[in-house]
Write a protein that holds these residues in place. Structure first.
Motif, mmCIF file in Angstrom:
data_model
loop_
_atom_site.group_PDB
_atom_site.id
_atom_site.type_symbol
_atom_site.label_atom_id
_atom_site.label_comp_id
_atom_site.label_asym_id
_atom_site.label_seq_id
_atom_site.Cartn_x
_atom_site.Cartn_y
_atom_site.Cartn_z
ATOM 1 N N GLU A 49 1.073 -11.374 35.684
ATOM 2 C CA GLU A 49 0.246 -10.646 34.708
ATOM 3 C C GLU A 49 0.973 -9.418 34.192
ATOM 4 N N ASN A 50 1.606 -8.659 35.081
ATOM 5 C CA ASN A 50 2.341 -7.464 34.657
ATOM 6 C C ASN A 50 3.510 -7.826 33.747
ATOM 7 N N ALA A 51 4.192 -8.929 34.080
ATOM 8 C CA ALA A 51 5.321 -9.352 33.247
ATOM 9 C C ALA A 51 4.856 -9.696 31.843
ATOM 10 N N ALA A 52 3.683 -10.352 31.737
ATOM 11 C CA ALA A 52 3.149 -10.713 30.426
ATOM 12 C C ALA A 52 2.638 -9.484 29.676
ATOM 13 N N ASP A 53 1.907 -8.613 30.377
ATOM 14 C CA ASP A 53 1.305 -7.443 29.723
ATOM 15 C C ASP A 53 2.351 -6.424 29.282
ATOM 16 N N GLN A 54 3.389 -6.238 30.104
ATOM 17 C CA GLN A 54 4.375 -5.192 29.838
ATOM 18 C C GLN A 54 5.671 -5.733 29.242
ATOM 19 N N SER A 55 5.713 -7.067 29.032
ATOM 20 C CA SER A 55 6.917 -7.704 28.472
ATOM 21 C C SER A 55 8.163 -7.330 29.270
ATOM 22 N N ILE A 56 8.091 -7.556 30.584
ATOM 23 C CA ILE A 56 9.238 -7.247 31.437
ATOM 24 C C ILE A 56 9.766 -8.532 32.071
ATOM 25 N N LYS A 57 11.033 -8.514 32.392
ATOM 26 C CA LYS A 57 11.687 -9.653 33.021
ATOM 27 C C LYS A 57 11.299 -9.717 34.499
ATOM 28 N N VAL A 58 11.031 -10.932 34.991
ATOM 29 C CA VAL A 58 10.675 -11.093 36.390
ATOM 30 C C VAL A 58 11.305 -12.372 36.936
ATOM 31 N N THR A 59 11.767 -12.306 38.178
ATOM 32 C CA THR A 59 12.343 -13.472 38.853
ATOM 33 C C THR A 59 11.537 -13.759 40.115
ATOM 34 N N LEU A 60 11.144 -15.020 40.285
ATOM 35 C CA LEU A 60 10.428 -15.465 41.476
ATOM 36 C C LEU A 60 11.320 -16.423 42.249
ATOM 37 N N ALA A 170 -3.171 -19.065 34.299
ATOM 38 C CA ALA A 170 -3.498 -18.272 33.119
ATOM 39 C C ALA A 170 -2.427 -17.216 32.853
ATOM 40 N N ALA A 171 -1.931 -16.578 33.912
ATOM 41 C CA ALA A 171 -0.880 -15.574 33.756
ATOM 42 C C ALA A 171 0.414 -16.217 33.262
ATOM 43 N N LEU A 172 0.709 -17.412 33.770
ATOM 44 C CA LEU A 172 1.902 -18.131 33.329
ATOM 45 C C LEU A 172 1.791 -18.521 31.859
ATOM 46 N N ARG A 173 0.595 -18.959 31.450
ATOM 47 C CA ARG A 173 0.376 -19.290 30.042
ATOM 48 C C ARG A 173 0.601 -18.070 29.154
ATOM 49 N N SER A 174 0.134 -16.904 29.625
ATOM 50 C CA SER A 174 0.305 -15.678 28.847
ATOM 51 C C SER A 174 1.782 -15.363 28.643
ATOM 52 N N LEU A 175 2.576 -15.596 29.691
ATOM 53 C CA LEU A 175 4.014 -15.377 29.565
ATOM 54 C C LEU A 175 4.616 -16.303 28.515
ATOM 55 N N LEU A 176 4.266 -17.596 28.580
ATOM 56 C CA LEU A 176 4.833 -18.561 27.650
ATOM 57 C C LEU A 176 4.335 -18.328 26.231
ATOM 58 N N GLU A 177 3.047 -17.972 26.100
ATOM 59 C CA GLU A 177 2.509 -17.690 24.774
ATOM 60 C C GLU A 177 3.127 -16.425 24.202
ATOM 61 N N GLY A 178 3.606 -15.552 25.099
ATOM 62 C CA GLY A 178 4.301 -14.356 24.648
ATOM 63 C C GLY A 178 5.770 -14.615 24.387
ATOM 64 N N LEU A 181 11.390 -16.446 27.676
ATOM 65 C CA LEU A 181 12.435 -17.418 27.972
ATOM 66 C C LEU A 181 12.352 -17.758 29.458
ATOM 67 N N VAL A 182 12.368 -19.037 29.770
ATOM 68 C CA VAL A 182 12.252 -19.495 31.151
ATOM 69 C C VAL A 182 13.586 -20.093 31.590
ATOM 70 N N PRO A 193 10.522 -12.135 28.734
ATOM 71 C CA PRO A 193 9.775 -12.105 27.475
ATOM 72 C C PRO A 193 10.660 -11.706 26.288
ATOM 73 N N ARG A 194 10.385 -12.358 25.151
ATOM 74 C CA ARG A 194 11.058 -12.006 23.898
ATOM 75 C C ARG A 194 10.129 -11.130 23.077
ATOM 76 N N ALA A 195 10.564 -10.727 21.887
ATOM 77 C CA ALA A 195 9.720 -9.945 20.995
ATOM 78 C C ALA A 195 8.504 -10.770 20.596
ATOM 79 N N GLN A 196 7.345 -10.115 20.455
ATOM 80 C CA GLN A 196 6.120 -10.815 20.105
ATOM 81 C C GLN A 196 6.225 -11.422 18.705
ATOM 82 N N GLN A 197 5.890 -12.724 18.620
ATOM 83 C CA GLN A 197 5.860 -13.412 17.329
ATOM 84 C C GLN A 197 4.613 -14.287 17.301
#
Length: 205
Positions: A49-60, A170-178, A181-182, A193-197
């Motif tokens: 959720e934080n990665a999607a909301d803040q557009s930050i890179k995250v590795t799991l 849902a959080a994963l969808r938000s990342l992809l909809e944002g 890059l996976v 995350p890339r720039a919002q389009q």
């Protein structure tokens, strides 16, 4: 004709035998045969959720995903065979470019595994627009490789998993909809995350 029938019989016997032999899961990081022993270091729902909301890179890592699954999913076998079948775990195996989603059960004192391979295809057009699609690429019934067509036999299990893990999905969808890059590699997955389009089409997710 007799030779063909014999070959077919040998093939069917081999396929059935392999389907009842569980695949080796000893390579899965974060899986403990005796059940979850360590609390996951991060709340993966919040991380996504934080990665999607803040557009930050995250590795799991594979290890922390499997530890998270072990703690969050309390499976229960249902249906006519419920008395003889127990749920032992749901796991991921992160490979170069794809993910194996694996269900582990014990049926009448024998281990049984079902796995489906998933790929995320991302295409960047000349205008810098990006689309993401999720593809199911077949898998394994025990040790027996199977084609995509067998998906209908086990899809209910994957739908149940998606329902149980709805907040994470849902959080994963938000990342992809944002337009994140996976990158799936051996043992880890990175979302950048890339720039919002415009929103992406997520067919099949």
């Amino acid at each position: 004709m007799l030779l063909f029938a014999l070959a077919l019989l040998i093939f069917l016997f081999t396929a059935i035998t392999l389907s009842f032999l569980p695949q080796d899961l000893s390579d899965l990081a974060g899986r403990d045969e005796d059940g979850p022993t360590a609390t996951p270091a991060r709340n993966l729902k919040r991380v996504l959720e934080n990665a999607a909301d803040q557009s930050i890179k995250v590795t799991l890592t594979e290890e922390e995903i499997n530890q998270w699954l072990a703690h969050e999913i309390k499976g229960q076998q249902e249906g006519l065979l419920a008395s003889g079948v127990s749920y032992d775990g749901t796991w991921v195996r992160l490979k170069e470019g794809s993910v194996d989603l694996i269900f582990e059960r014990e049926a009448f004192n024998r281990k049984h595994t079902v796995a489906m391979n998933v790929e995320i295809e991302q295409l960047v057009e000349d205008n810098n627009q990006m689309s993401s699609n999720i593809h199911w690429r077949g898998g394994r019934l025990g040790q027996m490789p199977v084609m995509q067509g067998y998906l209908t036999l086990v899809m209910s299990s994957y739908k149940e998993l998606a329902e149980v893990m709805e907040p994470e999905v849902a959080a994963l969808r938000s990342l992809l909809e944002g337009k994140a890059l996976v990158k799936i590699e051996e043992g880890k997955v990175t979302f950048e995350p890339r720039a919002q389009q415009d929103n992406l089409g997520l067919d099949g997710f």
